[in-house]
Design an enzyme around this catalytic site. Sequence first.
Site, PDB file in Angstrom:
ATOM      1  N   ARG A 104     -12.935   2.986   2.095  1.00 45.95           N
ATOM      2  CA  ARG A 104     -13.298   1.749   2.773  1.00 45.95           C
ATOM      3  C   ARG A 104     -13.086   1.928   4.255  1.00 45.95           C
ATOM      4  O   ARG A 104     -11.997   2.278   4.686  1.00 45.95           O
ATOM      5  CB  ARG A 104     -12.355   0.637   2.293  1.00 45.95           C
ATOM      6  CG  ARG A 104     -13.007  -0.378   1.472  1.00 45.95           C
ATOM      7  CD  ARG A 104     -12.182  -1.535   1.092  1.00 45.95           C
ATOM      8  NE  ARG A 104     -10.835  -1.698   1.609  1.00 45.95           N
ATOM      9  CZ  ARG A 104     -10.164  -2.831   1.514  1.00 45.95           C
ATOM     10  NH1 ARG A 104     -10.732  -3.869   0.956  1.00 45.95           N
ATOM     11  NH2 ARG A 104      -8.938  -2.935   1.961  1.00 45.95           N
ATOM     12  N   THR A 108     -14.859  -2.319   9.042  1.00 38.20           N
ATOM     13  CA  THR A 108     -15.926  -3.127   8.420  1.00 38.20           C
ATOM     14  C   THR A 108     -15.615  -3.471   6.970  1.00 38.20           C
ATOM     15  O   THR A 108     -16.247  -4.351   6.397  1.00 38.20           O
ATOM     16  CB  THR A 108     -17.248  -2.341   8.426  1.00 38.20           C
ATOM     17  OG1 THR A 108     -17.068  -1.175   7.586  1.00 38.20           O
ATOM     18  CG2 THR A 108     -17.617  -1.879   9.824  1.00 38.20           C
ATOM     19  N   ASP A 200      -1.522  -0.482  -1.069  1.00 36.06           N
ATOM     20  CA  ASP A 200      -2.591   0.512  -1.078  1.00 36.06           C
ATOM     21  C   ASP A 200      -2.382   1.458  -2.258  1.00 36.06           C
ATOM     22  O   ASP A 200      -1.440   2.262  -2.267  1.00 36.06           O
ATOM     23  CB  ASP A 200      -2.587   1.291   0.247  1.00 36.06           C
ATOM     24  CG  ASP A 200      -3.805   2.199   0.356  1.00 36.06           C
ATOM     25  OD1 ASP A 200      -4.015   3.021  -0.563  1.00 36.06           O
ATOM     26  OD2 ASP A 200      -4.546   2.092   1.336  1.00 36.06           O
ATOM     27  N   ASP A 203      -2.383   5.344  -1.525  1.00 32.86           N
ATOM     28  CA  ASP A 203      -1.177   5.806  -0.825  1.00 32.86           C
ATOM     29  C   ASP A 203       0.042   5.795  -1.747  1.00 32.86           C
ATOM     30  O   ASP A 203       0.865   6.716  -1.714  1.00 32.86           O
ATOM     31  CB  ASP A 203      -0.907   4.920   0.403  1.00 32.86           C
ATOM     32  CG  ASP A 203      -1.840   5.260   1.548  1.00 32.86           C
ATOM     33  OD1 ASP A 203      -2.361   6.386   1.582  1.00 32.86           O
ATOM     34  OD2 ASP A 203      -2.063   4.382   2.405  1.00 32.86           O
TER      35      ASP A 203
HETATM   36  C1  PRP Z   1      -9.174   1.422  -2.295  1.00 29.77           C
HETATM   37  C2  PRP Z   1      -9.275   1.236  -3.788  1.00 29.77           C
HETATM   38  C3  PRP Z   1     -10.727   0.942  -3.988  1.00 29.77           C
HETATM   39  C4  PRP Z   1     -11.065   0.151  -2.755  1.00 29.77           C
HETATM   40  C5  PRP Z   1     -11.107  -1.300  -3.125  1.00 29.77           C
HETATM   41  O1  PRP Z   1      -9.613   2.652  -1.908  1.00 29.77           O
HETATM   42  O2  PRP Z   1      -8.825   2.349  -4.517  1.00 29.77           O
HETATM   43  O3  PRP Z   1     -11.533   2.088  -4.086  1.00 29.77           O
HETATM   44  O4  PRP Z   1     -10.015   0.371  -1.808  1.00 29.77           O
HETATM   45  O5  PRP Z   1     -11.527  -2.061  -2.058  1.00 29.77           O
HETATM   46  P1  PRP Z   1     -12.918  -2.815  -2.026  1.00 29.77           P
HETATM   47  O6  PRP Z   1     -13.078  -3.505  -3.353  1.00 29.77           O
HETATM   48  O7  PRP Z   1     -12.769  -3.776  -0.889  1.00 29.77           O
HETATM   49  O8  PRP Z   1     -14.005  -1.810  -1.781  1.00 29.77           O
HETATM   50  P2  PRP Z   1      -9.513   3.175  -0.388  1.00 29.77           P
HETATM   51  O9  PRP Z   1     -10.760   2.805   0.342  1.00 29.77           O
HETATM   52  O10 PRP Z   1      -8.229   2.716   0.207  1.00 29.77           O
HETATM   53  O11 PRP Z   1      -9.574   4.741  -0.548  1.00 29.77           O
HETATM   54  P3  PRP Z   1      -8.490   5.726  -1.225  1.00 29.77           P
HETATM   55  O12 PRP Z   1      -8.530   5.457  -2.724  1.00 29.77           O
HETATM   56  O13 PRP Z   1      -9.021   7.062  -0.881  1.00 29.77           O
HETATM   57  O14 PRP Z   1      -7.149   5.429  -0.643  1.00 29.77           O
HETATM   58  N1  URA Z   2      -7.368  -1.182  -1.752  1.00 32.54           N
HETATM   59  C1  URA Z   2      -6.078  -1.068  -2.143  1.00 32.54           C
HETATM   60  O1  URA Z   2      -5.603   0.044  -2.421  1.00 32.54           O
HETATM   61  N2  URA Z   2      -5.331  -2.175  -2.211  1.00 32.54           N
HETATM   62  C2  URA Z   2      -5.815  -3.387  -1.938  1.00 32.54           C
HETATM   63  O2  URA Z   2      -5.086  -4.377  -2.038  1.00 32.54           O
HETATM   64  C3  URA Z   2      -7.155  -3.486  -1.513  1.00 32.54           C
HETATM   65  C4  URA Z   2      -7.915  -2.368  -1.442  1.00 32.54           C
END
Ligand code: PRP
Ligand code: URA
Length: 209
Positions: A104, A108, A200, A203
Amino acid sequence: MGKVHVFDHPLIQHKLSIMRNKDTGCKEFRELLDEISMLMVYEVTRDLSTQTIEVETPICRTTTRVLAGKPIGIIPILRAGLGMVDGILQLIPNAKVGHIGLYRDPETLEPVEYYCKLPEDAVHRELIVLDPMLATGGSACAAISFIKKRGCSNIRLVNLIAAPEGIARVQAEHPDVDIYVAAQDEKLNEHGYIVPGLGDAGDRLFGTK
Ligand code: PRP
Ligand code: URA
Protein backbone atom coordinates in the site's frame (compact mmCIF):
# COMPACT_ATOMS: atom_id res chain seq x y z
CA MET A 1 -23.39 -9.66 -3.22
CA GLY A 2 -20.72 -11.86 -1.62
CA LYS A 3 -21.52 -13.19 1.83
CA VAL A 4 -19.44 -12.30 4.87
CA HIS A 5 -18.73 -15.25 7.17
CA VAL A 6 -17.50 -14.26 10.64
CA PHE A 7 -15.93 -17.03 12.71
CA ASP A 8 -16.73 -16.43 16.35
CA HIS A 9 -15.34 -19.76 17.52
CA PRO A 10 -13.88 -19.39 21.04
CA LEU A 11 -10.50 -20.83 20.03
CA ILE A 12 -10.18 -18.40 17.13
CA GLN A 13 -11.27 -15.45 19.26
CA HIS A 14 -8.87 -16.38 22.08
CA LYS A 15 -5.90 -16.64 19.75
CA LEU A 16 -6.84 -13.43 17.94
CA SER A 17 -7.01 -11.57 21.26
CA ILE A 18 -3.39 -12.53 21.96
CA MET A 19 -2.39 -11.37 18.49
CA ARG A 20 -4.03 -8.00 19.05
CA ASN A 21 -1.95 -7.36 22.18
CA LYS A 22 0.93 -5.05 21.29
CA ASP A 23 3.23 -6.92 23.69
CA THR A 24 2.88 -10.19 21.80
CA GLY A 25 6.20 -10.85 20.07
CA CYS A 26 6.98 -11.88 16.55
CA LYS A 27 7.41 -15.62 17.24
CA GLU A 28 4.11 -15.98 19.07
CA PHE A 29 2.31 -13.77 16.53
CA ARG A 30 3.50 -16.01 13.70
CA GLU A 31 2.50 -19.20 15.50
CA LEU A 32 -0.96 -17.85 16.29
CA LEU A 33 -1.59 -16.72 12.71
CA ASP A 34 -0.59 -20.18 11.57
CA GLU A 35 -3.01 -21.83 14.02
CA ILE A 36 -5.94 -19.50 13.27
CA SER A 37 -5.46 -19.98 9.52
CA MET A 38 -5.70 -23.72 10.00
CA LEU A 39 -8.87 -23.38 12.06
CA MET A 40 -10.42 -20.97 9.56
CA VAL A 41 -9.79 -23.07 6.48
CA TYR A 42 -11.71 -25.93 8.04
CA GLU A 43 -14.84 -23.75 7.80
CA VAL A 44 -13.90 -21.96 4.57
CA THR A 45 -13.91 -25.32 2.79
CA ARG A 46 -17.11 -26.64 4.38
CA ASP A 47 -19.06 -26.49 1.10
CA LEU A 48 -16.49 -28.29 -1.08
CA SER A 49 -18.10 -31.06 -3.06
CA THR A 50 -17.47 -34.71 -2.32
CA GLN A 51 -18.11 -37.95 -4.12
CA THR A 52 -18.93 -41.39 -2.83
CA ILE A 53 -16.39 -44.16 -3.30
CA GLU A 54 -16.15 -47.74 -2.11
CA VAL A 55 -13.40 -48.95 0.20
CA GLU A 56 -12.68 -52.21 1.87
CA THR A 57 -12.09 -51.77 5.59
CA PRO A 58 -10.53 -54.63 7.58
CA ILE A 59 -14.14 -55.52 8.48
CA CYS A 60 -16.21 -55.12 5.32
CA ARG A 61 -16.80 -53.23 2.10
CA THR A 62 -18.42 -49.81 2.53
CA THR A 63 -19.16 -46.53 0.79
CA THR A 64 -17.46 -43.38 2.00
CA ARG A 65 -16.82 -39.83 0.78
CA VAL A 66 -13.74 -38.12 -0.65
CA LEU A 67 -13.15 -34.66 -2.07
CA ALA A 68 -14.33 -34.12 -5.63
CA GLY A 69 -14.61 -31.08 -7.85
CA LYS A 70 -11.97 -28.47 -8.45
CA PRO A 71 -8.64 -28.74 -6.64
CA ILE A 72 -7.60 -25.87 -4.39
CA GLY A 73 -5.20 -23.03 -5.07
CA ILE A 74 -4.17 -20.65 -2.32
CA ILE A 75 -2.92 -17.16 -3.11
CA PRO A 76 -1.30 -15.17 -0.32
CA ILE A 77 -0.96 -11.42 -0.82
CA LEU A 78 2.66 -10.57 0.05
CA ARG A 79 3.90 -10.05 2.57
CA ALA A 80 1.52 -10.72 5.41
CA GLY A 81 -0.58 -13.32 3.56
CA LEU A 82 2.49 -15.60 3.66
CA GLY A 83 1.84 -16.10 7.37
CA MET A 84 -1.41 -17.92 6.55
CA VAL A 85 -0.01 -20.39 4.02
CA ASP A 86 1.53 -23.11 6.19
CA GLY A 87 -1.51 -23.52 8.43
CA ILE A 88 -3.69 -24.07 5.38
CA LEU A 89 -1.24 -26.43 3.69
CA GLN A 90 -1.30 -28.60 6.79
CA LEU A 91 -4.98 -29.33 6.08
CA ILE A 92 -4.82 -29.17 2.27
CA PRO A 93 -1.31 -30.42 1.48
CA ASN A 94 -2.00 -30.80 -2.26
CA ALA A 95 -3.02 -27.18 -2.74
CA LYS A 96 -0.90 -25.21 -5.19
CA VAL A 97 0.30 -21.79 -4.08
CA GLY A 98 0.35 -18.60 -6.16
CA HIS A 99 1.77 -15.29 -4.94
CA ILE A 100 0.70 -11.71 -5.51
CA GLY A 101 3.06 -8.97 -4.33
CA LEU A 102 1.33 -5.72 -3.38
CA TYR A 103 2.11 -2.93 -1.00
CA ARG A 104 0.00 0.00 0.00
CA ASP A 105 1.41 3.37 -0.95
CA PRO A 106 1.55 5.12 2.44
CA GLU A 107 0.36 8.44 0.94
CA THR A 108 -2.42 7.40 -1.41
CA LEU A 109 -3.21 4.07 0.34
CA GLU A 110 -3.53 2.63 -3.19
CA PRO A 111 -2.02 -0.83 -3.84
CA VAL A 112 1.16 -1.07 -5.94
CA GLU A 113 1.81 -4.44 -7.63
CA TYR A 114 5.36 -5.81 -7.68
CA TYR A 115 4.93 -9.55 -8.24
CA CYS A 116 2.39 -12.04 -9.57
CA LYS A 117 2.96 -15.74 -10.14
CA LEU A 118 -0.03 -18.06 -10.23
CA PRO A 119 -0.17 -21.83 -10.75
CA GLU A 120 -0.40 -22.65 -14.50
CA ASP A 121 -3.73 -24.40 -13.98
CA ALA A 122 -5.19 -21.68 -11.71
CA VAL A 123 -8.28 -21.33 -13.93
CA HIS A 124 -9.23 -24.90 -13.08
CA ARG A 125 -8.89 -24.39 -9.32
CA GLU A 126 -11.01 -23.15 -6.45
CA LEU A 127 -8.94 -20.17 -5.29
CA ILE A 128 -8.51 -18.90 -1.75
CA VAL A 129 -6.92 -15.44 -1.47
CA LEU A 130 -5.18 -14.82 1.86
CA ASP A 131 -4.38 -11.60 3.68
CA PRO A 132 -4.64 -11.06 7.44
CA MET A 133 -5.83 -7.45 7.01
CA LEU A 134 -8.70 -6.08 4.92
CA ALA A 135 -8.50 -2.34 5.53
CA THR A 136 -9.56 -0.06 2.64
CA GLY A 137 -9.95 -3.19 0.52
CA GLY A 138 -7.64 -1.77 -2.15
CA SER A 139 -5.11 -4.61 -1.96
CA ALA A 140 -7.68 -7.40 -1.90
CA CYS A 141 -9.65 -5.89 -4.79
CA ALA A 142 -6.50 -5.41 -6.87
CA ALA A 143 -5.37 -8.99 -6.16
CA ILE A 144 -8.76 -10.41 -7.09
CA SER A 145 -8.80 -8.31 -10.28
CA PHE A 146 -5.36 -9.66 -11.31
CA ILE A 147 -6.57 -13.18 -10.75
CA LYS A 148 -9.76 -12.62 -12.72
CA LYS A 149 -7.80 -11.03 -15.59
CA ARG A 150 -6.00 -14.35 -15.93
CA GLY A 151 -9.37 -16.01 -16.50
CA CYS A 152 -9.96 -17.34 -12.99
CA SER A 153 -13.26 -17.45 -11.16
CA ASN A 154 -14.37 -19.33 -8.02
CA ILE A 155 -12.50 -17.05 -5.66
CA ARG A 156 -12.85 -16.78 -1.87
CA LEU A 157 -11.17 -14.16 0.32
CA VAL A 158 -9.90 -15.06 3.81
CA ASN A 159 -8.86 -12.31 6.26
CA LEU A 160 -8.14 -12.32 9.93
CA ILE A 161 -9.54 -8.83 10.58
CA ALA A 162 -11.68 -6.74 8.27
CA ALA A 163 -12.83 -3.13 8.45
CA PRO A 164 -16.37 -2.34 7.29
CA GLU A 165 -14.87 -0.12 4.55
CA GLY A 166 -12.86 -3.04 3.11
CA ILE A 167 -15.79 -5.41 3.20
CA ALA A 168 -18.01 -2.88 1.43
CA ARG A 169 -15.39 -2.31 -1.28
CA VAL A 170 -14.88 -6.01 -2.01
CA GLN A 171 -18.63 -6.57 -2.07
CA ALA A 172 -19.08 -3.68 -4.51
CA GLU A 173 -16.17 -4.55 -6.84
CA HIS A 174 -16.31 -8.34 -6.60
CA PRO A 175 -19.88 -9.36 -5.67
CA ASP A 176 -19.14 -12.97 -6.62
CA VAL A 177 -16.49 -13.34 -3.87
CA ASP A 178 -17.41 -14.56 -0.39
CA ILE A 179 -15.36 -13.11 2.49
CA TYR A 180 -14.32 -15.13 5.54
CA VAL A 181 -13.06 -13.25 8.61
CA ALA A 182 -12.24 -13.94 12.24
CA ALA A 183 -13.35 -10.44 13.24
CA GLN A 184 -15.08 -7.45 11.76
CA ASP A 185 -13.61 -4.38 13.47
CA GLU A 186 -15.00 -0.93 14.01
CA LYS A 187 -13.40 1.41 11.46
CA LEU A 188 -10.23 2.74 9.81
CA ASN A 189 -8.18 5.53 11.35
CA GLU A 190 -6.84 8.52 9.40
CA HIS A 191 -3.77 6.48 8.31
CA GLY A 192 -5.87 3.64 6.95
CA TYR A 193 -5.16 1.33 9.90
CA ILE A 194 -7.89 -0.89 11.28
CA VAL A 195 -9.26 0.17 14.69
CA PRO A 196 -8.77 -1.59 17.05
CA GLY A 197 -6.97 -4.02 14.71
CA LEU A 198 -3.53 -5.37 15.54
CA GLY A 199 -1.25 -2.82 13.90
CA ASP A 200 0.84 -3.59 10.84
CA ALA A 201 0.48 -7.30 10.22
CA GLY A 202 3.55 -7.59 7.95
CA ASP A 203 5.83 -5.83 10.41
CA ARG A 204 4.57 -7.84 13.38
CA LEU A 205 4.88 -11.12 11.47
CA PHE A 206 8.38 -10.53 10.16
CA GLY A 207 9.72 -8.31 12.95
CA THR A 208 10.55 -5.45 10.60
CA LYS A 209 9.59 -2.67 13.02
C1 PRP B 1 -1.14 -4.64 4.46
C2 PRP B 1 -1.99 -5.88 4.57
C3 PRP B 1 -2.81 -5.83 3.32
C4 PRP B 1 -3.04 -4.36 3.15
C5 PRP B 1 -4.42 -4.03 3.62
O1 PRP B 1 -0.09 -4.82 3.61
O2 PRP B 1 -1.24 -7.06 4.70
O3 PRP B 1 -2.17 -6.38 2.20
O4 PRP B 1 -2.08 -3.68 3.97
O5 PRP B 1 -4.72 -2.71 3.37
P1 PRP B 1 -5.80 -2.25 2.31
O6 PRP B 1 -7.01 -3.11 2.51
O7 PRP B 1 -6.04 -0.82 2.65
O8 PRP B 1 -5.22 -2.41 0.93
P2 PRP B 1 1.05 -3.71 3.39
O9 PRP B 1 0.65 -2.81 2.27
O10 PRP B 1 1.36 -3.06 4.69
O11 PRP B 1 2.26 -4.55 2.84
P3 PRP B 1 3.14 -5.67 3.60
O12 PRP B 1 2.24 -6.88 3.79
O13 PRP B 1 4.22 -5.93 2.63
O14 PRP B 1 3.60 -5.11 4.90
N1 URA C 1 -2.46 -3.11 6.96
C1 URA C 1 -2.11 -3.60 8.18
O1 URA C 1 -1.15 -4.37 8.28
N2 URA C 1 -2.81 -3.21 9.25
C2 URA C 1 -3.86 -2.39 9.16
O2 URA C 1 -4.48 -2.08 10.18
C3 URA C 1 -4.20 -1.88 7.90
C4 URA C 1 -3.49 -2.27 6.81
